[in-house]
Scaffold this motif. Structure first.
Motif, PDB file in Angstrom:
ATOM      1  N   ALA A 500      42.991  16.633 -27.418  1.00 37.78           N
ATOM      2  CA  ALA A 500      42.881  17.279 -25.966  1.00 37.78           C
ATOM      3  C   ALA A 500      43.721  16.398 -25.225  1.00 37.78           C
ATOM      4  O   ALA A 500      43.888  15.013 -25.428  1.00 37.78           O
ATOM      5  CB  ALA A 500      41.428  17.188 -25.599  1.00 37.78           C
ATOM      6  N   ASP A 501      44.238  16.992 -24.154  1.00 36.75           N
ATOM      7  CA  ASP A 501      45.420  16.389 -23.321  1.00 36.75           C
ATOM      8  C   ASP A 501      44.322  15.902 -22.281  1.00 36.75           C
ATOM      9  O   ASP A 501      43.620  16.447 -21.609  1.00 36.75           O
ATOM     10  CB  ASP A 501      46.197  17.313 -22.437  1.00 36.75           C
ATOM     11  CG  ASP A 501      47.177  16.850 -21.466  1.00 36.75           C
ATOM     12  OD1 ASP A 501      47.040  15.672 -20.996  1.00 36.75           O
ATOM     13  OD2 ASP A 501      48.140  17.662 -21.413  1.00 36.75           O
ATOM     14  N   PRO A 502      44.262  14.577 -21.920  1.00 37.69           N
ATOM     15  CA  PRO A 502      43.443  13.942 -20.984  1.00 37.69           C
ATOM     16  C   PRO A 502      43.602  14.465 -19.503  1.00 37.69           C
ATOM     17  O   PRO A 502      42.880  14.359 -18.596  1.00 37.69           O
ATOM     18  CB  PRO A 502      43.840  12.462 -20.783  1.00 37.69           C
ATOM     19  CG  PRO A 502      45.069  12.392 -21.257  1.00 37.69           C
ATOM     20  CD  PRO A 502      45.073  13.550 -22.504  1.00 37.69           C
ATOM     21  N   ASP A 503      44.875  15.322 -19.286  1.00 39.97           N
ATOM     22  CA  ASP A 503      45.028  15.563 -17.910  1.00 39.97           C
ATOM     23  C   ASP A 503      44.684  17.114 -17.896  1.00 39.97           C
ATOM     24  O   ASP A 503      44.887  17.643 -16.708  1.00 39.97           O
ATOM     25  CB  ASP A 503      46.452  15.518 -17.618  1.00 39.97           C
ATOM     26  CG  ASP A 503      46.952  14.047 -17.281  1.00 39.97           C
ATOM     27  OD1 ASP A 503      46.169  13.160 -16.947  1.00 39.97           O
ATOM     28  OD2 ASP A 503      48.185  13.647 -17.811  1.00 39.97           O
ATOM     29  N   ARG A 504      44.256  17.705 -18.992  1.00 41.96           N
ATOM     30  CA  ARG A 504      43.887  19.197 -19.011  1.00 41.96           C
ATOM     31  C   ARG A 504      42.561  19.322 -19.511  1.00 41.96           C
ATOM     32  O   ARG A 504      42.260  19.997 -20.476  1.00 41.96           O
ATOM     33  CB  ARG A 504      44.958  19.822 -19.821  1.00 41.96           C
ATOM     34  CG  ARG A 504      46.405  20.033 -19.050  1.00 41.96           C
ATOM     35  CD  ARG A 504      47.404  20.776 -19.633  1.00 41.96           C
ATOM     36  NE  ARG A 504      47.749  20.318 -20.888  1.00 41.96           N
ATOM     37  CZ  ARG A 504      48.629  20.993 -21.747  1.00 41.96           C
ATOM     38  NH1 ARG A 504      48.698  22.366 -21.718  1.00 41.96           N
ATOM     39  NH2 ARG A 504      48.957  20.638 -22.709  1.00 41.96           N
TER      40      ARG A 504
END
Length: 664
Positions: A500-504
């Motif tokens: 997972a992308d921490p910004d998404r």
């Protein structure tokens, strides 16, 4: 060209055959399976027919019929979540069905095989409050009655209500006469289940509990002698109490009393002496053989005959088996299904239930106990889309604060033409309840996102069912803390793994899941946006002091948060409505205008607090929808709005989806 040779478009824009209409059309599961003569009956969702519940009949030749056309809606509102809304029997050589109609909550009887047979009312409409409601029904042919739970409003307030085991004459004499309804026992408790009559007709048992307990906290197994006049005598408690949850009780054909109780820390099946209350665990395991009683009449076990009981059991996901009560052995049914709903019926050595798997929707399944073979007999799964677009779910355990276990189901993105390379967008799904659990089954609403490149993680946070009483009790006085932390632990674990992308990251949930989502958005910086669906936002309003919810859950917060009279500040501090100034990310708020469990007034007050703070958001409210959206058009609108929100926040433009207008 293989998937590896292609340059994948932006995650969220992968072309998918699963549009919102396809996903919403397959929302919901069959419920309340039963046997009438040689036939199997159940209720089934009909999103395209105004969200009604249809009654489905499977004939001996295997064909399926829906004998009650729209607008008949077989659904009870007892404790708002309902319960078994129909019962059937063969009388005078033909089928008789009694059912609760959602619109007016009256009981109706009809003979599906009689020419021009129209349902005829058996119970009156009360002019007081929300009227008379019925659930957990059983037809008693020998008395010419149908038995069940009567919920009767005595005033206009949500808690002006009484509940009692009651009997309704089948001849229609009570259709306009409340006095013809026969109460079977004194209304000694706030909540009761329907009575179970012993095979010899001399005794009946039922479950009872009172505020502030919920049925998974503590219930009592009550028993009373049945008089010749059909009235129960003075009742006494066999087992149960404030720290013991008895979820189900049944008589075996030979008159043995069985009950599922969590006195060991797990819901196990016990043989209970009806005279002394002595209880013997028939299969002592650290497994659940029952669950949280959200709907009256749910069945996790069913006596079959001498020494055998059909059981739903397991840790996390329940599976179907047959318990030998002498040896304590359980023989599991074969088949691909990984989840079984709490509904069972049996006839002639056959056990019928409702089951699903990670790649199959809910089906009506039959186990032949003589051969050990299983087969689908109703609501058979058919691939509505290419299975290559469906996710492959995985059960995982993450580590939460203090090293505690957090259970979750992962649904990684899956597409036949593209591979999810590197970290991408993920949505944390939070189940309702909160004393419930997310089941790892095929859900086209999840596939709607995963087939477009967005991962989904369902979190069975501390407080969820399926893992014993200690795991459930983690949420005592910690609602808004443990659930929020556990969801964040899963999100952060996915980030640490590179999935997972921490910004998404996003969070979404409905009801109690809406609460957790809103609590997370107003207390953590973990998520870039969120979807909050028919939520609780103001604890004081939802408490027994505020009176903004229905009777069943009106004192639920006494255990989830603490006694409101003693810790009112805790209620204020945790409520998203009092932390609206802390929300810094866009959100979507979805609400049914007819919801009496989580009323729209809470959303309206929250929006007033957010107004003018510069936070992009949208509010969609739906007339005719209550708690849990059921109409096709509503669900389509909600799915498309949610995807549009993620597109605007995560930086992609989903094709063919109306743009959700965000205001500040």
């Amino acid at each position: 060209m293989t998937a590896a040779d292609r340059t994948a478009p932006a995650r969220g824009t992968w072309p998918s055959p699963i549009d919102a209409t396809t996903a919403a059309s397959h929302d919901g599961s069959p419920e309340f399976v039963g046997v009438v003569g040689d036939e199997v009956w159940w209720t089934a969702p009909r999103p395209a027919e105004g969200g009604r519940r249809a009654l489905v009949r499977r004939l001996p030749d295997g064909s399926e019929q829906c004998p009650l056309p729209a607008p008949w809606n077989v659904r009870s509102r007892v404790i708002e979540y309902g319960g078994t809304p129909w019962a059937g029997a063969v009388l005078d050589g033909s089928v008789l069905i009694v059912f609760a109609h959602h619109l007016d909550q009256r009981l109706y009887a009809f003979r599906p095989d009689h020419p021009d047979s129209e349902p005829r009312p058996l119970t009156p409409v009360s002019p007081v409050g929300d009227g008379l409601r019925w659930a957990d029904l059983t037809i008693r042919p020998e008395r010419g009655e149908v038995w069940g739970v009567l919920e009767e409003f005595t005033g206009d307030g949500p808690s002006d209500v009484r509940r009692v085991p009651a009997a309704v004459p089948l001849d229609g004499s009570a259709a306009e006469d409340r006095g013809a309804v026969r109460e079977l026992a004194a209304a000694d408790h706030r909540f009761v289940t329907g009575p179970r009559l012993s095979p010899d007709g001399t005794r009946a048992v039922w479950l009872a509990w009172d505020h502030p307990l919920m049925p998974w906290d503590g219930t009592e197994l009550r028993i009373a002698e049945m008089g010749a006049d059909g009235v129960l005598g003075a009742a006494r408690t066999l087992i149960g109490g404030p720290e013991e949850s008895v979820s189900q009780a049944e008589w075996t054909p030979d008159g043995t009393l069985l009950a599922a109780t969590d006195r060991t820390g797990w819901w196990n099946i016990h043989r209970v002496d009806p005279d002394t209350g002595e209880a013997v665990d028939l299969c002592p395991r650290e497994e659940e053989f029952a669950g949280a009683l959200w709907k009256l009449g749910q069945r996790w076990f069913l006596p079959l005959g001498p020494g055998r009981v059909a059981v739903l059991h397991g840790v996390g996901a329940p599976r179907l088996g047959v318990l030998d009560t002498v040896t304590g052995d359980v023989t599991d049914a074969p088949g691909p299904w990984t989840e079984w709903n709490p509904t069972l019926a049996a006839t002639g050595g056959r056990v019928i239930g409702i089951a699903a798997g990670g790649r199959t929707s809910h089906e009506v399944v039959e186990l032949d106990t003589a051969t050990g073979l299983t087969r689908v007999i109703g609501n058979a799964h058919h691939d509505t889309v290419d299975p290559a677009f469906l996710p492959d779910p995985v059960a995982r355990t993450f580590t939460g604060p203090g090293g505690r276990e957090v259970h979750a189901h992962l649904y990684p993105p899956r597409h036949p033409d593209f591979t999810a390379e590197g970290p991408g967008p993920y949505v944390i799904w939070v189940h309702g309840g909160p004393t419930s659990r997310a089941a790892m089954v095929l859900d086209l609403e999840i596939a709607y996102f995963t087939s477009r490149g967005i991962g989904v993680a369902e979190v069975n946070y501390g407080g969820s069912t399926g893992h014993g009483r200690a795991y459930r009790n983690r949420l005592r006085e910690q609602w808004g803390v443990v659930d929020v932390e556990d969801c964040a632990a899963v999100a952060e674990g996915l980030v640490a793994e590179g999935a997972a992308d921490p910004d998404r990251l996003a969070i979404r949930g409905g009801s109690a899941g809406g609460w957790t989502s809103a609590a997370a958005l107003t207390s953590t910086g973990t998520y870039a946006c969120g979807t909050v669906i028919y939520p609780i936002l103001d604890l004081l309003g939802w408490s027994k002091q505020g009176g903004e919810t229905h009777d069943f859950e009106s004192q639920y917060l006494e255990s989830l948060v603490g006694p409101v009279d003693e810790v009112p500040d805790r209620y204020r501090e945790r409520s998203p409505i009092n932390r609206a100034d802390r929300i810094t990310v866009p959100f979507l708020l979805l609400q049914g205008l007819d919801d009496v469990i989580c009323p729209p007034v809470q959303c309206e007050r929250f929006l007033a607090e957010v107004a003018g703070r510069g936070i992009p958001h949208a509010y969609r409210a739906f007339a005719g929808e209550s708690h849990g959206f059921r109409r096709l058009d509503t669900m389509v609108t909600c799915l498309e709005a949610e995807l549009s929100l993620y597109g605007q926040v995560f930086g992609f433009t989903p094709a063919g989806v109306p743009v959700l207008e965000l205001t500040t």
